[in-house]
Write a protein that holds these residues in place. Structure first.
Motif, PDB file in Angstrom:
ATOM      1  N   PRO A  43     -24.317   3.229 -20.434  1.00  0.00           N
ATOM      2  CA  PRO A  43     -23.274   4.261 -20.379  1.00  0.00           C
ATOM      3  C   PRO A  43     -22.979   4.698 -18.945  1.00  0.00           C
ATOM      4  O   PRO A  43     -23.876   4.707 -18.087  1.00  0.00           O
ATOM      5  CB  PRO A  43     -23.866   5.418 -21.193  1.00  0.00           C
ATOM      6  N   GLN A  44     -21.729   5.035 -18.678  1.00  0.00           N
ATOM      7  CA  GLN A  44     -21.276   5.366 -17.326  1.00  0.00           C
ATOM      8  C   GLN A  44     -22.130   6.448 -16.673  1.00  0.00           C
ATOM      9  O   GLN A  44     -22.528   6.327 -15.518  1.00  0.00           O
ATOM     10  CB  GLN A  44     -19.808   5.809 -17.368  1.00  0.00           C
ATOM     11  N   ASP A  45     -22.432   7.511 -17.402  1.00  0.00           N
ATOM     12  CA  ASP A  45     -23.188   8.619 -16.812  1.00  0.00           C
ATOM     13  C   ASP A  45     -24.608   8.205 -16.454  1.00  0.00           C
ATOM     14  O   ASP A  45     -25.153   8.620 -15.430  1.00  0.00           O
ATOM     15  CB  ASP A  45     -23.183   9.850 -17.729  1.00  0.00           C
ATOM     16  N   VAL A  46     -25.193   7.345 -17.276  1.00  0.00           N
ATOM     17  CA  VAL A  46     -26.542   6.852 -16.998  1.00  0.00           C
ATOM     18  C   VAL A  46     -26.518   5.941 -15.773  1.00  0.00           C
ATOM     19  O   VAL A  46     -27.378   6.028 -14.897  1.00  0.00           O
ATOM     20  CB  VAL A  46     -27.115   6.112 -18.222  1.00  0.00           C
ATOM     21  N   GLU A  48     -24.376   5.970 -13.312  1.00  0.00           N
ATOM     22  CA  GLU A  48     -24.149   6.793 -12.119  1.00  0.00           C
ATOM     23  C   GLU A  48     -25.425   7.511 -11.702  1.00  0.00           C
ATOM     24  O   GLU A  48     -25.759   7.574 -10.517  1.00  0.00           O
ATOM     25  CB  GLU A  48     -23.021   7.791 -12.382  1.00  0.00           C
ATOM     26  N   ALA A  49     -26.150   8.047 -12.677  1.00  0.00           N
ATOM     27  CA  ALA A  49     -27.386   8.773 -12.379  1.00  0.00           C
ATOM     28  C   ALA A  49     -28.442   7.851 -11.771  1.00  0.00           C
ATOM     29  O   ALA A  49     -29.259   8.283 -10.956  1.00  0.00           O
ATOM     30  CB  ALA A  49     -27.930   9.433 -13.641  1.00  0.00           C
ATOM     31  N   HIS A  51     -27.700   5.376  -9.886  1.00  0.00           N
ATOM     32  CA  HIS A  51     -27.108   4.855  -8.645  1.00  0.00           C
ATOM     33  C   HIS A  51     -26.777   3.366  -8.716  1.00  0.00           C
ATOM     34  O   HIS A  51     -26.914   2.640  -7.733  1.00  0.00           O
ATOM     35  CB  HIS A  51     -28.014   5.152  -7.442  1.00  0.00           C
TER      36      HIS A  51
END
Length: 199
Positions: A43-46, A48-49, A51
């Protein structure tokens, strides 16, 4: 001349860099070369988190496109001594190609990265190669014609089964000049083989 696909998955950019070197080597033979990446499943948020490197230039590949190429070189990082789940999920969708024999006789190869020197590079390469053999592909590795993999002057990747690099446990090490030379050499050999078969 043949048509070559460099197909890769890269979380942090190390395999992306290797893919560009593989493609450079393949292009040196006159082959037509495309670089495409395997879709991200995190998932996108994961992502991003964690990096992940999300600004990669290569277009996302589709399974149906694989049959359009004479050679496919697959790059994936190691995950606990095997291919990344994103790579496995993508290749698992190729059942239709396998049923039709759409990849039989095409040329294949593999390249990888690990966090440490002994982090499962060769097992990961064989994980990719096993898939390619099931598809009926002819495998080209990184023979000792690439002497750089035998150096004792520095820590380097490289295996007779495919080009490799060592990323470091925090991703702090980028592919070295020798690692990239190995990737170019393998790309060149895969394309030369495909040119002989299909050119």
């Amino acid at each position: 001349m043949s048509k070559v696909l460099v197909l890769y998955y890269s979380s942090y950019g190390h395999i992306e860099t290797m893919a560009e070197a593989v493609a450079e080597g393949a292009r040196s033979t006159g082959a037509t070369v495309d670089i495409k990446r395997i879709p991200e499943t995190v998932p996108q948020d994961v992502a991003e988190a964690a990096h992940f490197k999300l600004d990669q230039n290569a277009p996302v590949a589709a399974i149906a496109e694989l049959a359009d190429y004479d050679a496919i070189i697959v790059g994936t990082p190691t995950r606990f001594g095997r291919i990344a789940s994103q790579t496995a999920a993508f290749l698992d969708q190729a059942g239709g190609l396998w049923m039709r024999g759409a990849l039989v006789g095409k040329v294949g190869g593999a390249f990888t990265s690990t966090g440490t020197q002994h982090g499962g590079q060769e097992v990961t390469l064989f994980s990719v190669i096993t898939n390619l053999l099931h598809f009926g592909m002819v495998i080209v590795g990184l023979p000792y014609s690439f002497a750089g993999q035998m150096t004792l002057d520095e820590v380097v990747g490289g295996s007779p089964y495919g080009a490799t690099t060592i990323a470091g446990t925090q991703g702090q090490r980028q592919p070295s000049a020798i690692d990239l030379d190995g990737a170019r050499h393998q790309g060149e050999l895969v394309a030369q083989t495909a040119n002989k078969l299909f050119g």
